[in-house]
Design an enzyme around this catalytic site. Structure first.
Site, PDB file in Angstrom:
ATOM      1  CB  CYS A   2      -0.936   0.110   1.202  1.00 15.39           C
ATOM      2  SG  CYS A   2      -2.104  -1.235   1.326  1.00 15.39           S
ATOM      3  NE  ARG A  27       4.588   1.576  -0.026  1.00 13.79           N
ATOM      4  CZ  ARG A  27       5.537   1.233   0.839  1.00 13.79           C
ATOM      5  NH1 ARG A  27       6.795   1.351   0.487  1.00 13.79           N
ATOM      6  NH2 ARG A  27       5.234   0.792   2.031  1.00 13.79           N
ATOM      7  CD1 TRP A  73      -0.269  -6.213  -3.209  1.00  9.39           C
ATOM      8  CD2 TRP A  73      -0.513  -6.841  -1.075  1.00  9.39           C
ATOM      9  NE1 TRP A  73       0.040  -7.539  -3.121  1.00  9.39           N
ATOM     10  CE2 TRP A  73      -0.110  -7.954  -1.828  1.00  9.39           C
ATOM     11  CE3 TRP A  73      -0.732  -7.011   0.293  1.00  9.39           C
ATOM     12  CZ2 TRP A  73       0.102  -9.208  -1.269  1.00  9.39           C
ATOM     13  CZ3 TRP A  73      -0.531  -8.254   0.857  1.00  9.39           C
ATOM     14  CH2 TRP A  73      -0.112  -9.340   0.078  1.00  9.39           C
ATOM     15  CG  ASN A  99       1.577   0.593   4.310  1.00  4.89           C
ATOM     16  OD1 ASN A  99       2.734   0.961   4.276  1.00  4.89           O
ATOM     17  ND2 ASN A  99       1.242  -0.658   4.108  1.00  4.89           N
ATOM     18  N   GLY A 100      -0.715  -1.178   6.426  1.00 11.23           N
ATOM     19  CA  GLY A 100      -0.385  -2.062   7.557  1.00 11.23           C
ATOM     20  C   GLY A 100      -1.560  -2.948   7.888  1.00 11.23           C
ATOM     21  CD  GLU A 485      16.715 -13.246  -8.350  1.00 10.99           C
ATOM     22  OE1 GLU A 485      16.145 -13.786  -7.390  1.00 10.99           O
ATOM     23  OE2 GLU A 485      16.392 -12.135  -8.794  1.00 10.99           O
ATOM     24  CE  LYS A 489      13.302 -11.352 -10.316  1.00 10.53           C
ATOM     25  NZ  LYS A 489      14.024 -10.986  -9.156  1.00 10.53           N
ATOM     26  CD  GLU A 492       9.566 -11.614  -9.217  1.00  9.14           C
ATOM     27  OE1 GLU A 492       8.952 -11.195  -8.236  1.00  9.14           O
ATOM     28  OE2 GLU A 492      10.806 -11.524  -9.329  1.00  9.14           O
ATOM     29  CG  HIS A 508      18.327 -36.981  -5.408  1.00  9.97           C
ATOM     30  ND1 HIS A 508      18.672 -38.267  -5.061  1.00  9.97           N
ATOM     31  CD2 HIS A 508      19.491 -36.309  -5.580  1.00  9.97           C
ATOM     32  CE1 HIS A 508      19.994 -38.362  -5.009  1.00  9.97           C
ATOM     33  NE2 HIS A 508      20.515 -37.178  -5.320  1.00  9.97           N
ATOM     34  CE  LYS A 607      11.399  -3.008  -6.002  1.00 12.13           C
ATOM     35  NZ  LYS A 607      11.972  -4.182  -6.686  1.00 12.13           N
TER      36      LYS A 607
HETATM   37  C1  F6R Z   1      11.481 -10.645  -6.314  1.00  8.94           C
HETATM   38  C2  F6R Z   1      11.355  -9.666  -5.261  1.00  8.94           C
HETATM   39  C3  F6R Z   1      11.010 -10.122  -3.898  1.00  8.94           C
HETATM   40  C4  F6R Z   1      11.852  -9.354  -2.867  1.00  8.94           C
HETATM   41  C5  F6R Z   1      11.390  -9.705  -1.447  1.00  8.94           C
HETATM   42  C6  F6R Z   1      12.240  -9.053  -0.391  1.00  8.94           C
HETATM   43  O1  F6R Z   1      11.822 -10.068  -7.524  1.00  8.94           O
HETATM   44  O2  F6R Z   1      11.524  -8.500  -5.492  1.00  8.94           O
HETATM   45  O3  F6R Z   1      11.166 -11.486  -3.755  1.00  8.94           O
HETATM   46  O4  F6R Z   1      13.197  -9.681  -3.038  1.00  8.94           O
HETATM   47  O5  F6R Z   1      10.055  -9.312  -1.289  1.00  8.94           O
HETATM   48  O6  F6R Z   1      12.189  -7.668  -0.496  1.00  8.94           O
HETATM   49  P1  F6R Z   1      13.287  -6.734   0.140  1.00  8.94           P
HETATM   50  O7  F6R Z   1      14.577  -7.033  -0.527  1.00  8.94           O
HETATM   51  O8  F6R Z   1      12.797  -5.360  -0.136  1.00  8.94           O
HETATM   52  O9  F6R Z   1      13.331  -7.060   1.596  1.00  8.94           O
END
Ligand code: F6R
Length: 612
Positions: A2, A27, A73, A99-100, A485, A489, A492, A508, A607
């Site tokens: 949010c 956000r 969100w 937000n929260g 990773e 990517k 998501e 396995h 984010k």
């Molecule tokens: C994936 C992504 C998330 C963040 C995770 C942690 O692309 O962005 O998996 O890495 O939410 O976020 P931070 O690094 O902000 O603590």
């Protein structure tokens, strides 16, 4: 999660609030709303993105010099018009953005229902504004005091801003667990979840601390109190970011821009911290804690998501170079599993946003046991940066695309510098080997530039595989986290199911998935246990899987086996993650674009994950 924005001053509030919401849309983006006061308190809200709110208010009255706005969100209640913020009090005289999560909202809601209140949304936020109004009315206190009293009854996390029909020049904000920044202009105030909506207007900001309430009155000095009624002096800091960092700069998406920024962001992470000629690695932020790190019997790395993957690379680096045992933990698991933490433990918390709720809670737990907390954060002044004992910023610049790219490589860069520095102090590397790694690290930004030139090949591969339903990513050693990773990517942003595995674990279980439909991405540079990876590739080919291999320039052995190869420059094994990640970011980007996905704002994601 949010985004919240507020403005009070002499300018028209609407353009500032809408622009602020656009900046904060990363956000959360399932509904948006705005409340503007101009004699009447006009509240407009809409399910969907900020652009839908903009269309909705086109013919409406948005005149006013004070207002609040929110992009959501969803936590409590589906994304609907009713659940969108701002939420109004029973009398409609007050409006709030939040937000929260209010954890005891059910108890508070039932109490208010018993007192005759009727709710119109499923949100926890509506409970809070009703409670504030109830206190204001029954205890005969002013709005600021009612908010302060209400917050003492709340369990959970909040960043809130409240506007009142009766107070045309005043906003009240408060925070606990969710971030809140107040920008101080010449004769106006800007409030937001982070500094991005503010930087255009002022560089002077105050970051609120937990359990602080800010009384923001046009024409007066900012006043801050704790919820326990103690006066605090606002601490003004200067923002370092600039506006151009927040724009797309000619790229179609923020994610692509951020992928291409990596030579610069890694350079910035290294700047002033590495001098190979002189054999110097120095991280100013941790100097006072270096000896503790040297003496530590173990390091615990805590993080979530992509940052956790960087942490895994960190484990390999610290164990390999500095010979310090490392455990890497998901913050969300660590905080709830009664972990053994010693006073001489070093806990490294990694976070791009610096606001991830689970990481923050894990830090608090480790702190309470006496451990030393070192942060690796990107957002300056963020909650995690402030909660740690010491740390190093990544200096990647604002990351707006929801999928993390440049933050990951910057985190790995910092972990590499830290591991090298501790190795130097512990004497676990010979001088010549130390220098050799330093020189190689110095050359990485240039090699990243070269790696970025693989576009044509990546686009061809993306075209071929854009419609598959599954992907497998395999790597060993330093490249196992890269496989994780790469898979994250892809899933998501393109919504294709993808799994990352250590290549040898394939037999396995996951090998059962392989058939002629299954693309398998191997991270197979000519370093480490290269021959073993070649055997794993053969195992996939024997089952007719399609192999996409990331290889070292000039590699011939893998080329003979793979269906597609993408070359990266030669480098040290421990630095391969900084290069091999780049084509995987681009692969997921192009596939997502071809599938028509919203690359910068993938569904259901946000984010900054400020809820647990
Ligand atoms: C994936 C992504 C998330 C963040 C995770 C942690 O692309 O962005 O998996 O890495 O939410 O976020 P931070 O690094 O902000 O603590």
């Amino acid at each position: 999660m949010c985004g919240i924005v507020g403005y009070v001053g002499n300018k028209q509030a609407y353009p500032i609030l809408i622009k602020g919401l656009q900046r904060l849309e990363y956000r959360g983006y399932d509904s948006a709303g705005i409340a503007i006061l101009n004699g009447v308190l006009n509240v407009y809200k809409r399910k969907g993105k900020v652009s839908e709110l903009e269309s909705f208010v086109k013919s409406k009255d948005v005149d006013g010099r004070i207002g609040i706005a929110h992009t959501r969100w969803a936590t409590h209640g589906e994304p609907t018009d009713e659940n969108a913020h701002p939420h109004s009090s029973q009398s409609k005289d007050l409006s709030i953005i939040h937000n929260g999560i209010i954890e005891n909202y059910d108890v508070l809601r039932n109490e208010l229902i018993n007192r005759g209140y009727e709710f119109h949304s499923d949100t926890d936020t509506e409970v809070l504004i009703y409670l504030i109004e109830d206190i204001k009315k029954n205890e005969k206190v002013d709005l600021g005091e009612a908010i302060r009293i209400a917050l003492n009854q709340v369990v959970g996390a909040y960043a809130i801003v409240v506007i009142s029909k009766d107070e045309p020049d005043r906003l009240i904000a408060a925070k606990k667990g969710s971030p809140l920044v107040i920008g101080i202009g010449d004769d106006d105030f800007y409030i937001a979840s982070d500094a991005t909506p503010i930087v255009e207007y002022t560089k002077n900001v105050v970051y609120l601390d937990d359990e602080e309430v800010a009384y923001i009155q046009k024409g007066e000095k900012l006043k801050i109190k704790t919820i326990k009624n103690k006066d605090k002096t606002p601490y003004v800091t200067k923002l370092e970011m600039n506006l151009s960092q927040l724009e797309k700069g000619g790229f179609e998406h923020f994610m692509l821009k951020e992928i291409y920024e990596q030579p610069r962001s890694i350079r910035d992470s290294l700047r002033g911290r590495l001098n190979a000629d002189k054999g110097i690695v120095s991280l100013g932020g941790i100097i006072d804690y270096e000896q503790k790190m040297v003496n530590a019997n173990r390091i615990i790395i805590i993080a979530c998501g992509t940052s956790w993957h960087a942490g895994l690379v960190g484990e390999y680096l610290f164990e390999d170079l500095a010979r310090t045992p490392v455990e890497v933990e998901y913050a969300s698991e660590f905080r709830y599993r009664n972990p053994v933490i010693y006073e001489d433990d070093i806990v490294i918390a990694i976070s791009q946003s610096g606001e991830t709720a689970d990481t923050l809670a894990a830090i608090e737990l480790a702190k309470s046991k006496g451990a030393t907390i070192i942060g690796i954060c990107n957002v300056v002044g963020s909650s995690i940066a402030r909660a740690t004992d010491a740390g190093s910023y990544t200096h990647a610049g604002p990351e707006i695309g929801v999928a993390s790219t440049k933050a990951f490589t910057a985190q790995v860069t910092i972990l590499c510098l830290m591991a090298l520095r501790i190795a130097q102090l512990k004497g676990t590397l010979s001088k010549s080997r130390f220098r050799q790694i330093l020189y190689e690290l110095e050359s990485i930004p240039e090699k990243v530039e070269k790696t970025l030139q693989v576009s044509k090949k990546v686009i061809e591969i993306s075209e071929q595989y854009q419609n598959v339903r599954n992907f497998l990513y395999l790597g060993r050693g330093y490249n196992f986290p890269v496989a994780l990773e790469g898979a994250l990517k892809l899933k998501e942003i393109s919504y294709i199911h993808a799994e990352g595995y250590p290549a040898a674990e394939m037999k396995h279980g996951p090998i059962a998935l392989i058939d002629e439909e299954m693309p398998v991405v191997f991270i197979a540079p000519n370093r480490g246990i290269y021959e073993k990876v070649i055997s794993n590739i053969q195992e996939v080919k024997a089952r007719k899987g399609k192999v996409i291999a990331i290889v070292t320039e000039g590699d011939e052995s893998v080329r003979k086996l793979a269906d597609h190869v993408i070359e990266i420059p030669e480098t040290e094994e421990l630095l391969v993650p900084l290069l091999a990640t780049i084509p995987l970011q681009k692969l997921s980007y192009h596939i997502a674009v071809m599938r028509g996905c919203n690359v910068d704002q993938p569904r259901n994601l946000a984010k900054s994950v400020t809820v647990e």
